[in-house]
Design an enzyme around this catalytic site. Sequence first.
Site, PDB file in Angstrom:
ATOM      1  N   LYS A  51      56.423 -12.247  79.614  1.00  0.00           N
ATOM      2  CA  LYS A  51      57.154 -12.764  78.451  1.00  0.00           C
ATOM      3  C   LYS A  51      58.292 -13.678  78.881  1.00  0.00           C
ATOM      4  O   LYS A  51      58.442 -14.781  78.357  1.00  0.00           O
ATOM      5  CB  LYS A  51      57.682 -11.570  77.645  1.00  0.00           C
ATOM      6  CG  LYS A  51      58.448 -11.952  76.404  1.00  0.00           C
ATOM      7  CD  LYS A  51      58.503 -10.803  75.434  1.00  0.00           C
ATOM      8  CE  LYS A  51      59.661  -9.853  75.677  1.00  0.00           C
ATOM      9  NZ  LYS A  51      60.989 -10.433  75.442  1.00  0.00           N
ATOM     10  N   LYS A  82      70.043  -4.122  72.423  1.00  0.00           N
ATOM     11  CA  LYS A  82      68.700  -4.693  72.524  1.00  0.00           C
ATOM     12  C   LYS A  82      68.104  -4.778  71.108  1.00  0.00           C
ATOM     13  O   LYS A  82      68.831  -4.706  70.130  1.00  0.00           O
ATOM     14  CB  LYS A  82      67.833  -3.846  73.458  1.00  0.00           C
ATOM     15  CG  LYS A  82      68.311  -3.890  74.905  1.00  0.00           C
ATOM     16  CD  LYS A  82      68.141  -5.263  75.501  1.00  0.00           C
ATOM     17  CE  LYS A  82      68.630  -5.348  76.925  1.00  0.00           C
ATOM     18  NZ  LYS A  82      68.630  -6.725  77.435  1.00  0.00           N
ATOM     19  N   SER A 109      73.540 -10.549  82.518  1.00  0.00           N
ATOM     20  CA  SER A 109      72.445 -10.900  81.617  1.00  0.00           C
ATOM     21  C   SER A 109      71.764 -12.183  82.071  1.00  0.00           C
ATOM     22  O   SER A 109      72.402 -13.232  82.189  1.00  0.00           O
ATOM     23  CB  SER A 109      72.985 -11.070  80.197  1.00  0.00           C
ATOM     24  OG  SER A 109      72.102 -11.849  79.426  1.00  0.00           O
ATOM     25  N   ARG A 141      68.762   1.140  71.995  1.00  0.00           N
ATOM     26  CA  ARG A 141      67.709   1.867  72.722  1.00  0.00           C
ATOM     27  C   ARG A 141      68.184   3.203  73.291  1.00  0.00           C
ATOM     28  O   ARG A 141      67.351   4.034  73.658  1.00  0.00           O
ATOM     29  CB  ARG A 141      67.107   0.991  73.835  1.00  0.00           C
ATOM     30  CG  ARG A 141      66.201  -0.080  73.292  1.00  0.00           C
ATOM     31  CD  ARG A 141      65.468  -0.842  74.375  1.00  0.00           C
ATOM     32  NE  ARG A 141      64.622  -1.865  73.750  1.00  0.00           N
ATOM     33  CZ  ARG A 141      64.235  -2.986  74.360  1.00  0.00           C
ATOM     34  NH1 ARG A 141      64.590  -3.227  75.605  1.00  0.00           N
ATOM     35  NH2 ARG A 141      63.472  -3.843  73.721  1.00  0.00           N
ATOM     36  N   ARG A 194      72.630  -9.005  66.763  1.00  0.00           N
ATOM     37  CA  ARG A 194      72.830  -8.901  68.221  1.00  0.00           C
ATOM     38  C   ARG A 194      73.973  -9.803  68.686  1.00  0.00           C
ATOM     39  O   ARG A 194      74.281 -10.808  68.061  1.00  0.00           O
ATOM     40  CB  ARG A 194      71.504  -9.201  68.945  1.00  0.00           C
ATOM     41  CG  ARG A 194      70.473  -8.115  68.626  1.00  0.00           C
ATOM     42  CD  ARG A 194      69.179  -8.332  69.336  1.00  0.00           C
ATOM     43  NE  ARG A 194      69.306  -8.181  70.771  1.00  0.00           N
ATOM     44  CZ  ARG A 194      68.329  -8.449  71.630  1.00  0.00           C
ATOM     45  NH1 ARG A 194      67.168  -8.898  71.177  1.00  0.00           N
ATOM     46  NH2 ARG A 194      68.501  -8.279  72.916  1.00  0.00           N
ATOM     47  N   GLN A 231      69.717 -13.810  80.338  1.00  0.00           N
ATOM     48  CA  GLN A 231      69.675 -14.743  79.206  1.00  0.00           C
ATOM     49  C   GLN A 231      70.936 -15.593  79.166  1.00  0.00           C
ATOM     50  O   GLN A 231      70.882 -16.812  78.969  1.00  0.00           O
ATOM     51  CB  GLN A 231      69.515 -13.970  77.899  1.00  0.00           C
ATOM     52  CG  GLN A 231      68.186 -13.223  77.828  1.00  0.00           C
ATOM     53  CD  GLN A 231      68.023 -12.423  76.557  1.00  0.00           C
ATOM     54  OE1 GLN A 231      68.898 -12.397  75.697  1.00  0.00           O
ATOM     55  NE2 GLN A 231      66.894 -11.747  76.428  1.00  0.00           N
ATOM     56  N   ASP A 270      64.672  -3.022  80.847  1.00  0.00           N
ATOM     57  CA  ASP A 270      63.705  -2.841  79.752  1.00  0.00           C
ATOM     58  C   ASP A 270      62.857  -1.585  79.935  1.00  0.00           C
ATOM     59  O   ASP A 270      62.154  -1.174  79.013  1.00  0.00           O
ATOM     60  CB  ASP A 270      62.795  -4.073  79.645  1.00  0.00           C
ATOM     61  CG  ASP A 270      63.567  -5.287  79.146  1.00  0.00           C
ATOM     62  OD1 ASP A 270      64.584  -5.109  78.449  1.00  0.00           O
ATOM     63  OD2 ASP A 270      63.161  -6.422  79.456  1.00  0.00           O
TER      64      ASP A 270
HETATM   65  C1  S3P Z   1      65.356 -11.278  79.564  1.00  0.00           C
HETATM   66  C2  S3P Z   1      66.494 -10.697  80.029  1.00  0.00           C
HETATM   67  C3  S3P Z   1      66.917  -9.326  79.651  1.00  0.00           C
HETATM   68  C4  S3P Z   1      65.760  -8.506  79.112  1.00  0.00           C
HETATM   69  C5  S3P Z   1      64.943  -9.267  78.114  1.00  0.00           C
HETATM   70  C6  S3P Z   1      64.397 -10.567  78.690  1.00  0.00           C
HETATM   71  C7  S3P Z   1      65.054 -12.673  79.971  1.00  0.00           C
HETATM   72  O1  S3P Z   1      67.913  -9.415  78.667  1.00  0.00           O
HETATM   73  O2  S3P Z   1      66.233  -7.317  78.533  1.00  0.00           O
HETATM   74  O3  S3P Z   1      63.846  -8.476  77.680  1.00  0.00           O
HETATM   75  O4  S3P Z   1      63.919 -13.143  79.759  1.00  0.00           O
HETATM   76  O5  S3P Z   1      65.957 -13.323  80.506  1.00  0.00           O
HETATM   77  P1  S3P Z   1      69.468  -9.665  79.037  1.00  0.00           P
HETATM   78  O6  S3P Z   1      69.543 -10.959  79.738  1.00  0.00           O
HETATM   79  O7  S3P Z   1      70.193  -9.700  77.741  1.00  0.00           O
HETATM   80  O8  S3P Z   1      69.842  -8.489  79.885  1.00  0.00           O
END
Ligand code: S3P
Length: 425
Positions: free
Chosen positions: A20, A338, A165, A342, A121, A167, A311
Amino acid sequence: MQLRPWNTRLKGRIRPPSDKSITHRGVLFSALAKGVSEIKDPLDSLDTAASLAVIQNLGVKLIERTATHWVLKSPGYQDLEEPRTIIDCLNSGTTMRLTTGLLAGTPFLTVLSGDDSLRERPMARVMDPLRALGIDIRGRQGGKAPLVVQGGPHRGGVSRLSVASAQVKSALILAGLSADAPLTIHELLPTRDHTERLLKAMGASIEVQSKTITVAPGPVMPYTVAVPGDPSSAAYWAALASLLEDSELLVEGVSLNPGRIGFYQLLQDMGAHVEFRVIQKSPEPIGDIRIGWAPLHGVVVDADIVPGLIDELPLIALLAAHAKGDTVVSGAGELRVKETDRIRATTDNLRSLGVEIEEHADGFSVKGGQRLCGGVVKAMGDHRIAMMLAIAATVASGPVVLEGAEAMEISYPEFFRDYWRFADE
Ligand code: S3P
């Protein structure tokens, strides 16, 4: 949906659905480079549909779409179009957060929204560091979506992130590509580095030294990315093989990115037989993981290793209930923000199945050596909670009614095809 306990062991192999995180990046980054980019073996799910919607609203064309191939044609970053409508990021935090950084240098206005969960969020974690670079980005009170991004000229410099993070880090790296000077980002803890790897493969100038990433502004080239299997989706089967006595499972063709395999390393620490075989090292490490059943024992999980298995922590709670001795997870407060909370979802549901589990502000503790009983459990709109509960049902002493199993469409639409295949083998 009613699920019954299994009295089989698990023997077999699986190529899990495509990753993903890498599919999101493959789709979103196509907007950066003028020309045709290709994604081989993309994950086709609700979450990645959100990223496709983003780039299509920006004027990128999906010129070919088959089950194994997406071909995207971008006019180039300078010629992206202003979206004419609000973009719906559905349930996807990755889509929304990465897109804020992608839009940092676009001279137009974009509005990003999402479903009820995504609109609750935390987005200040990306908005604050982006604003510090001079980017005009706003949200609702408390830093919630809908978000409004007006991209334009902005600074480089130094950015210190306050949450671990991938992201948030990725949003900043993307903003660095369109800044007026290099940007150095300091991470709190190392997190998955799919963004760095893919952008480097696209010709970006990115230097990484442990938790410090420096990105130089500049254009990037189109690319072809082959998406490996998703270690987070495979984790459900690895957990199942660790629960059902005498099981053996071969997970084939998964990402072995160091930021993604913490769950398998912990499984090893808990006593399971786990072997990694690296087949390809770059741009993404890819290979097989073999998991053999062995009696498990409890473990201690703290903040340092949390990003590598964030995750998978609901699954750890389930395994811990079966293990000998107690398990304590701390430093995992991120789980509360999340797709659902969770920590609450895991502890409430496992308690409904008779597990002695205690909720903490930033984690949970589980008493080992327990047998789950049947009961009613709720996915709470969260794909990973839904899948963990379906695995829990296999080792319960009675039937488990799972409400909201459709949440699995987010990351693993074919989950039950694989579930019944293993049940029948
Ligand atoms: C992800 C980073 C994680 C993870 C999410 C996908 C990504 O989140 O929990 O399912 O693709 O960069 P965070 O960056 O908020 O920890």
